[in-house]
Design an enzyme around this catalytic site. Sequence first.
Site, short mmCIF file in Angstrom:
data_model
loop_
_atom_site.label_atom_id
_atom_site.label_comp_id
_atom_site.label_asym_id
_atom_site.label_seq_id
_atom_site.Cartn_x
_atom_site.Cartn_y
_atom_site.Cartn_z
N LEU A 282 0.83 -1.21 0.00
CA LEU A 282 0.00 0.00 0.00
C LEU A 282 0.86 1.25 0.00
CD1 LEU A 282 -2.61 -1.17 2.63
CD2 LEU A 282 -2.90 -1.05 0.15
N GLY B 64 6.02 3.96 4.87
CA GLY B 64 5.96 5.13 5.76
C GLY B 64 7.22 5.18 6.60
N ARG C 158 -2.41 13.51 6.41
CA ARG C 158 -1.66 12.31 5.98
C ARG C 158 -1.88 11.14 6.93
NH1 ARG C 158 1.72 15.93 7.97
NH2 ARG C 158 2.65 15.45 10.01
N ASN C 159 -2.28 11.42 8.17
CA ASN C 159 -2.49 10.36 9.17
C ASN C 159 -3.97 10.08 9.41
OD1 ASN C 159 0.22 9.82 9.54
ND2 ASN C 159 0.44 11.47 11.04
C1 LIG Z 1 -7.46 4.43 -6.05
N1 LIG Z 1 -6.36 4.64 -5.14
C2 LIG Z 1 -5.22 3.81 -5.58
C3 LIG Z 1 -4.05 4.08 -4.71
N2 LIG Z 1 -4.42 3.83 -3.30
C4 LIG Z 1 -3.69 3.04 -2.54
O1 LIG Z 1 -2.72 2.50 -3.02
C5 LIG Z 1 -4.00 2.83 -1.11
C6 LIG Z 1 -5.16 2.17 -0.73
C7 LIG Z 1 -5.42 1.94 0.61
C8 LIG Z 1 -4.50 2.36 1.59
N3 LIG Z 1 -4.83 2.10 2.92
C9 LIG Z 1 -4.02 2.18 4.02
N4 LIG Z 1 -2.75 2.59 3.93
C10 LIG Z 1 -2.02 2.68 5.09
C11 LIG Z 1 -0.65 3.18 4.97
C12 LIG Z 1 0.07 3.05 3.76
C13 LIG Z 1 1.36 3.54 3.70
C14 LIG Z 1 1.96 4.19 4.79
C15 LIG Z 1 1.20 4.32 5.98
N5 LIG Z 1 1.63 5.00 7.09
C16 LIG Z 1 2.71 4.70 7.82
O2 LIG Z 1 3.42 3.81 7.49
C17 LIG Z 1 2.96 5.53 9.04
C18 LIG Z 1 2.08 6.53 9.41
C19 LIG Z 1 2.33 7.33 10.53
C20 LIG Z 1 3.48 7.13 11.28
C21 LIG Z 1 3.80 8.00 12.47
C22 LIG Z 1 4.14 7.15 13.67
C23 LIG Z 1 4.98 8.89 12.11
C24 LIG Z 1 2.61 8.87 12.86
C25 LIG Z 1 4.37 6.14 10.90
C26 LIG Z 1 4.11 5.33 9.78
C27 LIG Z 1 -0.09 3.82 6.06
C28 LIG Z 1 -2.53 2.35 6.34
N6 LIG Z 1 -3.82 1.92 6.39
C29 LIG Z 1 -4.60 1.55 7.46
C30 LIG Z 1 -5.82 1.26 6.96
N7 LIG Z 1 -5.83 1.41 5.62
C31 LIG Z 1 -4.58 1.83 5.27
C32 LIG Z 1 -3.35 3.02 1.21
C33 LIG Z 1 -3.09 3.26 -0.14
C34 LIG Z 1 -5.59 4.55 -2.82
C35 LIG Z 1 -6.73 4.29 -3.76
#
Ligand SMILES: CN1CCN(C(=O)c2ccc(Nc3nc(-c4cccc(NC(=O)c5ccc(C(C)(C)C)cc5)c4)cn4ccnc34)cc2)CC1
Length: 287
Positions: A35, A38, A153-154
């Site tokens: 996905l 981060g 972003r979060n």
């Molecule tokens: C049509 N579009 C196509 C592209 N797209 C995606 O690829 C996409 C689809 C669903 C996604 N969902 C999620 N993505 C994530 C996700 C993805 C990448 C990075 C992260 N975040 C992190 O890794 C992260 C966030 C915060 C923090 C601190 C501690 C600094 C606050 C540390 C690390 C989260 C977490 N989730 C928890 C529940 N659902 C999701 C993420 C991306 C969205 C839809």
Amino acid sequence: TTPCDRPAPPTAGLSHGQYDKWEIDPSELVLLEELGAGQFGVVRRGKWRGRIDTAVKMMKEGTMSEDDFIDEAKVMTKLQHQNLVQLYGVCSKHRPIYIVTEYMRHGSLFNYLRRTSPDQLGPAVLLDMCIQVCKGMAYLERHNYIHRDLAARNCLVGDENVVKVADFGLARYVLDDQYTSSGGTKFPIKWAPPEVLNYTRFSSKSDVWAFGVLMWEVFTCGKVPYGRVKNSEVAEMVQRGMLLEKPKGCLNEIYNVMRLCWRRLPEERPSFRALKEELAVIANSVL
Ligand SMILES: CN1CCN(C(=O)c2ccc(Nc3nc(-c4cccc(NC(=O)c5ccc(C(C)(C)C)cc5)c4)cn4ccnc34)cc2)CC1
């Protein structure tokens, strides 16, 4: 054990003896597409027990204080609200450890705002998104739980513009001092109030300041606060009392709520509970 009158939390029934309730058996988890990546490393979609969609954060070694986090995970799994991304549990019997949460199909609110066309995101939808975040934050506030990195972003987006707050409290376990110290290159300066910039004094009222910036992100459909101005300069400007300008087309009543969140003194900022009421009045009257 779960008293029978309360719905069992999604993590219940895991106590087969060798696993605590918040511990997920990796053999019940199938990892799927990536996905994104981060602060901690790669995040993948997963299927838990063959049917439950999850997001799995695979924690790169050395990026977080794992034992402290695993202790806190017990508390986090108990925080349950329709506007919080539910922590299902952790896989901590192996390295890297996995953090397993509910899955949100449309990714981060920041990316969703930037990629969704403005006509799909009218003021009523934008305000409703802010209200949903506010409800999740009011729940955390009620449980004396501080987020420490609230920003678009979060937050994550599901179907029908459902928005949920993610990664609450996780910032405490990041080991990278570029992120944790207010002088670091990764510290979220643009979402931090004066008392955090000067004394790293976090509170639900510093989360309220960040919520004001999140409202600005929402009503600008995903612009970066203060544009390309460097973090050190933003800290200067915020100390001098300079605030983000009213987003184009944003109602005065809504911008006034952002300004309340940016009161210099934390005690003068509204609580999330009060903000929820204020935003509901605006949603019912002017929109
Ligand atoms: C049509 N579009 C196509 C592209 N797209 C995606 O690829 C996409 C689809 C669903 C996604 N969902 C999620 N993505 C994530 C996700 C993805 C990448 C990075 C992260 N975040 C992190 O890794 C992260 C966030 C915060 C923090 C601190 C501690 C600094 C606050 C540390 C690390 C989260 C977490 N989730 C928890 C529940 N659902 C999701 C993420 C991306 C969205 C839809």
